[in-house]
Write a protein that holds these residues in place. Sequence first.
Motif, PDB file in Angstrom:
ATOM      1  N   UNK A   1       0.340   7.095  12.599  1.00 34.87           N
ATOM      2  CA  UNK A   1       0.639   6.182  11.507  1.00 34.87           C
ATOM      3  C   UNK A   1       0.172   4.768  11.841  1.00 34.87           C
ATOM      4  N   UNK A   2      -0.350   4.057  10.833  1.00 37.39           N
ATOM      5  CA  UNK A   2      -0.693   2.657  11.026  1.00 37.39           C
ATOM      6  C   UNK A   2       0.597   1.856  11.134  1.00 37.39           C
ATOM      7  N   UNK A   3       0.654   0.958  12.110  1.00 35.52           N
ATOM      8  CA  UNK A   3       1.875   0.184  12.337  1.00 35.52           C
ATOM      9  C   UNK A   3       1.664  -1.280  11.981  1.00 35.52           C
ATOM     10  N   UNK A   4       2.759  -1.904  11.555  1.00 35.41           N
ATOM     11  CA  UNK A   4       2.762  -3.314  11.177  1.00 35.41           C
ATOM     12  C   UNK A   4       3.866  -3.998  11.977  1.00 35.41           C
ATOM     13  N   UNK A   5       3.557  -5.188  12.507  1.00 33.60           N
ATOM     14  CA  UNK A   5       4.539  -5.941  13.283  1.00 33.60           C
ATOM     15  C   UNK A   5       4.494  -7.405  12.876  1.00 33.60           C
ATOM     16  N   UNK A   6       5.602  -8.110  13.124  1.00 32.48           N
ATOM     17  CA  UNK A   6       5.647  -9.543  12.919  1.00 32.48           C
ATOM     18  C   UNK A   6       5.292  -9.948  11.509  1.00 32.48           C
ATOM     19  N   UNK A   7       4.397 -10.920  11.372  1.00 35.28           N
ATOM     20  CA  UNK A   7       4.033 -11.436  10.054  1.00 35.28           C
ATOM     21  C   UNK A   7       3.346 -10.385   9.183  1.00 35.28           C
ATOM     22  N   UNK A   8       2.802  -9.350   9.785  1.00 34.95           N
ATOM     23  CA  UNK A   8       2.144  -8.297   9.013  1.00 34.95           C
ATOM     24  C   UNK A   8       3.153  -7.416   8.270  1.00 34.95           C
ATOM     25  N   UNK A   9       4.438  -7.648   8.474  1.00 34.58           N
ATOM     26  CA  UNK A   9       5.471  -6.929   7.721  1.00 34.58           C
ATOM     27  C   UNK A   9       6.031  -7.765   6.569  1.00 34.58           C
ATOM     28  N   UNK A  10       5.551  -8.984   6.432  1.00 34.49           N
ATOM     29  CA  UNK A  10       6.176  -9.962   5.540  1.00 34.49           C
ATOM     30  C   UNK A  10       6.273  -9.484   4.098  1.00 34.49           C
ATOM     31  N   UNK A  11       5.213  -8.873   3.562  1.00 33.09           N
ATOM     32  CA  UNK A  11       5.184  -8.522   2.140  1.00 33.09           C
ATOM     33  C   UNK A  11       5.314  -7.023   1.888  1.00 33.09           C
ATOM     34  N   UNK A  12       5.671  -6.271   2.899  1.00 30.43           N
ATOM     35  CA  UNK A  12       5.799  -4.826   2.716  1.00 30.43           C
ATOM     36  C   UNK A  12       6.987  -4.492   1.835  1.00 30.43           C
ATOM     37  N   UNK A  13       6.740  -3.643   0.850  1.00 26.54           N
ATOM     38  CA  UNK A  13       7.801  -3.000   0.070  1.00 26.54           C
ATOM     39  C   UNK A  13       7.314  -1.592  -0.209  1.00 26.54           C
ATOM     40  N   UNK A  14       7.890  -0.634   0.487  1.00 27.58           N
ATOM     41  CA  UNK A  14       7.458   0.762   0.445  1.00 27.58           C
ATOM     42  C   UNK A  14       8.345   1.501  -0.562  1.00 27.58           C
ATOM     43  N   UNK A  15       7.777   1.997  -1.690  1.00 27.88           N
ATOM     44  CA  UNK A  15       8.621   2.544  -2.763  1.00 27.88           C
ATOM     45  C   UNK A  15       9.252   3.896  -2.405  1.00 27.88           C
ATOM     46  N   UNK A  16      10.551   3.988  -2.624  1.00 25.42           N
ATOM     47  CA  UNK A  16      11.322   5.210  -2.397  1.00 25.42           C
ATOM     48  C   UNK A  16      11.958   5.629  -3.712  1.00 25.42           C
ATOM     49  N   UNK A  17      11.443   6.677  -4.308  1.00 31.53           N
ATOM     50  CA  UNK A  17      11.964   7.166  -5.577  1.00 31.53           C
ATOM     51  C   UNK A  17      11.114   8.312  -6.073  1.00 31.53           C
ATOM     52  N   UNK A  18      11.505   8.895  -7.205  1.00 30.74           N
ATOM     53  CA  UNK A  18      10.791  10.036  -7.755  1.00 30.74           C
ATOM     54  C   UNK A  18       9.820   9.625  -8.847  1.00 30.74           C
ATOM     55  N   UNK A  19       9.020  10.569  -9.301  1.00 29.58           N
ATOM     56  CA  UNK A  19       8.090  10.299 -10.395  1.00 29.58           C
ATOM     57  C   UNK A  19       8.899  10.041 -11.665  1.00 29.58           C
ATOM     58  N   UNK A  20       8.741   8.853 -12.222  1.00 32.48           N
ATOM     59  CA  UNK A  20       9.432   8.507 -13.455  1.00 32.48           C
ATOM     60  C   UNK A  20      10.879   8.117 -13.295  1.00 32.48           C
TER      61      UNK A  20
ATOM     62  N   UNK B   1      -0.670  -9.483   1.255  1.00 31.50           N
ATOM     63  CA  UNK B   1      -0.363  -8.580   0.143  1.00 31.50           C
ATOM     64  C   UNK B   1       0.329  -7.342   0.699  1.00 31.50           C
ATOM     65  N   UNK B   2       1.072  -6.677  -0.162  1.00 28.56           N
ATOM     66  CA  UNK B   2       1.799  -5.465   0.214  1.00 28.56           C
ATOM     67  C   UNK B   2       0.831  -4.274   0.281  1.00 28.56           C
ATOM     68  N   UNK B   3       0.749  -3.567   1.421  1.00 31.46           N
ATOM     69  CA  UNK B   3      -0.159  -2.420   1.515  1.00 31.46           C
ATOM     70  C   UNK B   3       0.131  -1.324   0.491  1.00 31.46           C
ATOM     71  N   UNK B   4       1.346  -1.288  -0.054  1.00 30.16           N
ATOM     72  CA  UNK B   4       1.715  -0.266  -1.033  1.00 30.16           C
ATOM     73  C   UNK B   4       1.865  -0.869  -2.437  1.00 30.16           C
ATOM     74  N   UNK B   5       1.042  -1.860  -2.716  1.00 28.88           N
ATOM     75  CA  UNK B   5       1.046  -2.443  -4.065  1.00 28.88           C
ATOM     76  C   UNK B   5      -0.314  -3.076  -4.334  1.00 28.88           C
ATOM     77  N   UNK B   6      -1.263  -2.248  -4.730  1.00 31.10           N
ATOM     78  CA  UNK B   6      -2.566  -2.786  -5.116  1.00 31.10           C
ATOM     79  C   UNK B   6      -2.469  -3.200  -6.584  1.00 31.10           C
ATOM     80  N   UNK B   7      -2.478  -4.487  -6.819  1.00 31.98           N
ATOM     81  CA  UNK B   7      -2.219  -5.026  -8.151  1.00 31.98           C
ATOM     82  C   UNK B   7      -3.525  -5.388  -8.847  1.00 31.98           C
ATOM     83  N   UNK B   8      -3.447  -5.453 -10.158  1.00 31.65           N
ATOM     84  CA  UNK B   8      -4.548  -5.951 -10.982  1.00 31.65           C
ATOM     85  C   UNK B   8      -3.902  -6.714 -12.121  1.00 31.65           C
ATOM     86  N   UNK B   9      -3.700  -6.063 -13.266  1.00 30.45           N
ATOM     87  CA  UNK B   9      -2.913  -6.690 -14.325  1.00 30.45           C
ATOM     88  C   UNK B   9      -1.471  -6.244 -14.099  1.00 30.45           C
TER      89      UNK B   9
END
Length: 884
Positions: A1-20, A745-753
Motif C-alpha cells: 500500500x502507498x503510505x502517507x505521513x506528516x503533511x501528506x496526510x493533511x487533506x486525506x478523507x477516505x470515503x467509508x460507505x455503500x453505493x448510494x 489535494x485529497x488522493x481520494x477526491x479528484x474534483x472538477x465541477x
Amino acid sequence: MKTYKGNKTKLISFPLGGIGTGSIGLAGNGSLVDWEIFNRPFKGSVNGFTNICVRAEENGSVRDVRILQGDYIDSAIGGETVNIERGNGGFGYGFGPYRGLMAGVPHFKDTEFAGEFPFAEMDFRDEYFPGHVKLRAFNPFIPQNDRDSSLPAAFFEIEFENTTDKVLDYTAYFSVNNLLPFGTTRNRFREEGKLKSVEMTSDTAKKDDLLFGNFCLATDAGEVSCQEYWYRAQWFDSLQTFWDDIHRPGPLKNRHYSEDDRERSAKARLDGEDMATLAAHLKLEGGQSGCVRFVFSWYFPNCCNYWNPSEVREEQRQWKNYYASMFENAYECSRYSLENWERLYGQTKLFKDALYKTSLPDYCLEAVSANMSILKTATCLRLEDGSFYGFEGCSPDSGCCEGSCSHVWNYAYALPFLFPKLERSMRDLEYKYSQREDGSVSFRLMLPLGRSRYDFRACVDGQMGGVIKVYRDFRLCGDIKWLEGKWEAVKKSLEFAWAPSNEDKWDADMDGVMEGRQHHTLDMEMFGPSSWLNGFYQAALKAGSRIAHILGHEEEALLYEELFKKGMAWSDTHLFNGEYYQQQVDLKDKSILEKYNEGKPLVGKDSVDAYWNQESEELKYQIANGSSVDQVIGQWHANLCGLGDVFDRRQVKQALGAVYKYNFKKSARNEFNAARIYCMNDEGGVRVCAWPGDKRQPAIPMTYSNEVMCGMEYQAASHMIQEGLLEEGFEIVRAVRERFDGEKRNPWNEFECGSNYARSMASFALIPSISGFTYDMHEKTIGFDPKQPGEEFTSFWSVDSAWGIFEKTAEGCSIQVLWGGLKLKKMILPFLEKESISAGRYQDGRKGLEDIPVCLEAGGVCSFDGELVLEERDRLVIQNSYNI
C-alpha cells in the motif's frame, strides 16, 4: 500500500460507505470527517467529539490512554471546521482548532496512513503507549454484488500488538455523538447473542419525515462495556468526565438518563454533546496480537429533491433510499454486517488483490482504485427500486450538476464493468424519462422520476454516447431481451440527428457528418464539424448498425452502416491536418449563428448574443485549428466497446502523439489559465485545448480550454496505451496522481465541477486498455491482447456474470473465475503463435486437469467444442503444451 505521513496526510478523507448510501471520511490523522450520510454532501463537516480511543492496563493499573489519532496539522488559528451541530464549532477563526476534533487530547506521535481502495489502514505508535496499534477500515466493494456493496455502514478493525513482555489488558473505546434533534435523543445499549450495540434514535420524527433516522454502533467482541451517555453538563465538563472515566481501571460504568429528562438533555446539547461509548476489551500476553471490530451504520431512508424542488407535485416530493428495502433500521444493518463480516471482508479483499495484480505501474492502479471510491460518495444515489443516479460531483453541501449527466458519465467506465446492472439501470431511466417523442434526449434526468423533462437542447456527445453505451452494456451482459427493449429508443436517438424536428440540424443532409449546432460537455456549442463530436456520431452509427443487425432490423443496419462509412471517410479526409484532427469552421461567418438560432442558449438571449465576439468579429467558444484532448474520443469508446475502427488507425495514433506534444504540459508554471485552477506551479497536466505555435487561437477560445480535467486526461492516457504509446500514457497518469498527494489535494477526491467528480472514473479504462480486453457475452466470447511488452502479464477482468484474473506466460495463458460463473464458446488471443494448442480446466478444490477440446483459428481465435462453463474458482489453461 502507498503510505502517507506528516503533511501528506493533511487533506486525506477516505470515503467509508455503500453505493448510494453516502459516506463518512477517514481523515489522514485518523479522525472521522465529511459526515455525508444524510442523503446529501457535507464536505468539511465533523461530528464533534466522535472518536476512537485506546487504553492499556497492567495488573489493574492504567498505563496509558490516548485517542487513536495523529497530530492535528491544519491551521492552529481555527475556523476551518464545520461541526454538524454548531457550525464553526462555536467560536471560529482566532479561537484555535475546534475542540471537538480532540486535538487537545493525548494522541499518537507517529502515524502512517495507507490506502488501496476499498481498504484503508493506519499505523499508530507512541513511546508512551505500551504496544502497537493498527486501524483497518473499509466498506464492502464486491463487483457484481451491488446489494452487499450498498450497505450504509463503515467497518473498523482495531488490532493491538503487545510489544512488551507483560500481560496487558487493552480496550478500544468507540464514542459517537447522537446527531438527532435537540432534547429528543435516545441512546440504548442492546445485547443479543454475540452482538452488542448502542442504538441512537430520536422520539420526535415520524417514519415518513425527512429527518427520520437512526444510528447504530455495534461490535461482536467477547468482552464489552458501555456508557450510554457521557455526563451531561456545561462548559467542558462532558469531555473532562469521559477522560476521567476511562482512566479508571476495568470496564466502563454505564450512565443512563431517563426518557423524560428532556430539559437537561437540551441543555447538554448546547455543548454539542450527547455521546455514547461502546468499549471492547481483550487481554494479550507479551508478543501476542488481537483484534476487535466495530460497525457504525446509519439509516436515513427518506430522500427528496432539495436542490431543484420547483414544480414538484406534493405526492412526488419524497422517495426512499434503496437501503430502506434492505433493512428496517441501522441496527439490522449492523447485525447483518457483523454476522457476514468474514465473507464481506474476504470477497472485498479478493477483488482488491485481483485488481492490484494487473500489470500496470503503481500510480496507474492508484488512479483506478482511488476513483472507484466515487461510487461510495454523495455523488451517487440509489433510488427505491435500486436504480442508479448520479450528480456530476459534490458541492460542499449539495449535489453539483444534477441528472446523471450523460456527457459526463460517458467517461465513467468503473460502473459498467464492476456493477453492470446498475449501469443498465441508467439507460433504463434515461430512455424512459428523458427522451422526447422525436428522439431528442435530455442530458439531465430530473428527480423525482416522472417530473417534467430537463428543458434544454439535446447534447451530441451525451445522446450519441448513450447509443454506444447500450451496445457496450449489451455485450457485457448478453441479455437480448434487454437490448430489444432499447431498440426503439436507440433508433430514435440516432435518427434525431436528421429529424426535421431537430432544431439544431445536426446532420440535416444525412451525409454522416455533424454540421449543425452541437451542444457538448464543455457547456457551450460547436458550429461546424469536428472529429471530437463527429467521432461520437460515427461510433454511435456503427453501434446502432450492430444493434439493428443483432435484432434483425436489416434496413436500419444498412442505413446506419452507410452513414458511418461516409462520416468516417469525410472526417479522415477533411478534419485531419497531417498531424492531428481539428474543427472545420469559418470563425468570421456570423451567418452560422443566425442559421442555428432556434432555442434559448445557455447564456445570452440568442445565438448571436451568446457566440458573436463584436470586437474581433468572429465566433466565440470554438476550437478551430487547435488540438483538443478529446479529438479522437470516439475511437477510445469504440476500442473499449468492441466497435473496431471509427477513424483511420494511423491518423489516430498521430493525433494522440499531438495531444501529448501540444496539450500535455509537464509544468504549469509558465502556462496562462483564465479558467478554473486544477493544475498550478510545477505540476503537470493535459490542457483541454492547445494551439501550436503556427496556429492562431480564437480571440475567445473554447470554454475551459486552459483547464486540465482528470477524466479527460485519463481518457487520453488510456487511449494512448491502447494505441501503443505506453510511456506517454503512463507519464500523463503519473502527473495527475502527483497532483493528488495528500497535502495539496485529497488522493481520494479528484474534483472538477465539484468533489468526487464522476468523469474521473475514466481511469478504470486503464485496465481493459492495457490488457486489450474484449468481450461479447451474447456470443459467449472474451479475449485479451496485452499492450505491455514481455512474456509475463496479469490483469483483472470483469463482465456481468463473473470476474477474475487473466495471466499470460511464455507457455501460454490462463483465465480464472474468482466470482460468479462464465459461459464461453471462444477466446480471442492474438498473441498465440503456434499452430496447435491444448487446453485444460483446473478445478479448484479438486485434483488434476480436465482436458478441454479446443481449436486455434486465424487471429488467435480459440474455439471450444460447444459451450464451456467455468464455475467459481475454475481456471482455464491454454498452452502450446502444459504440465501442471
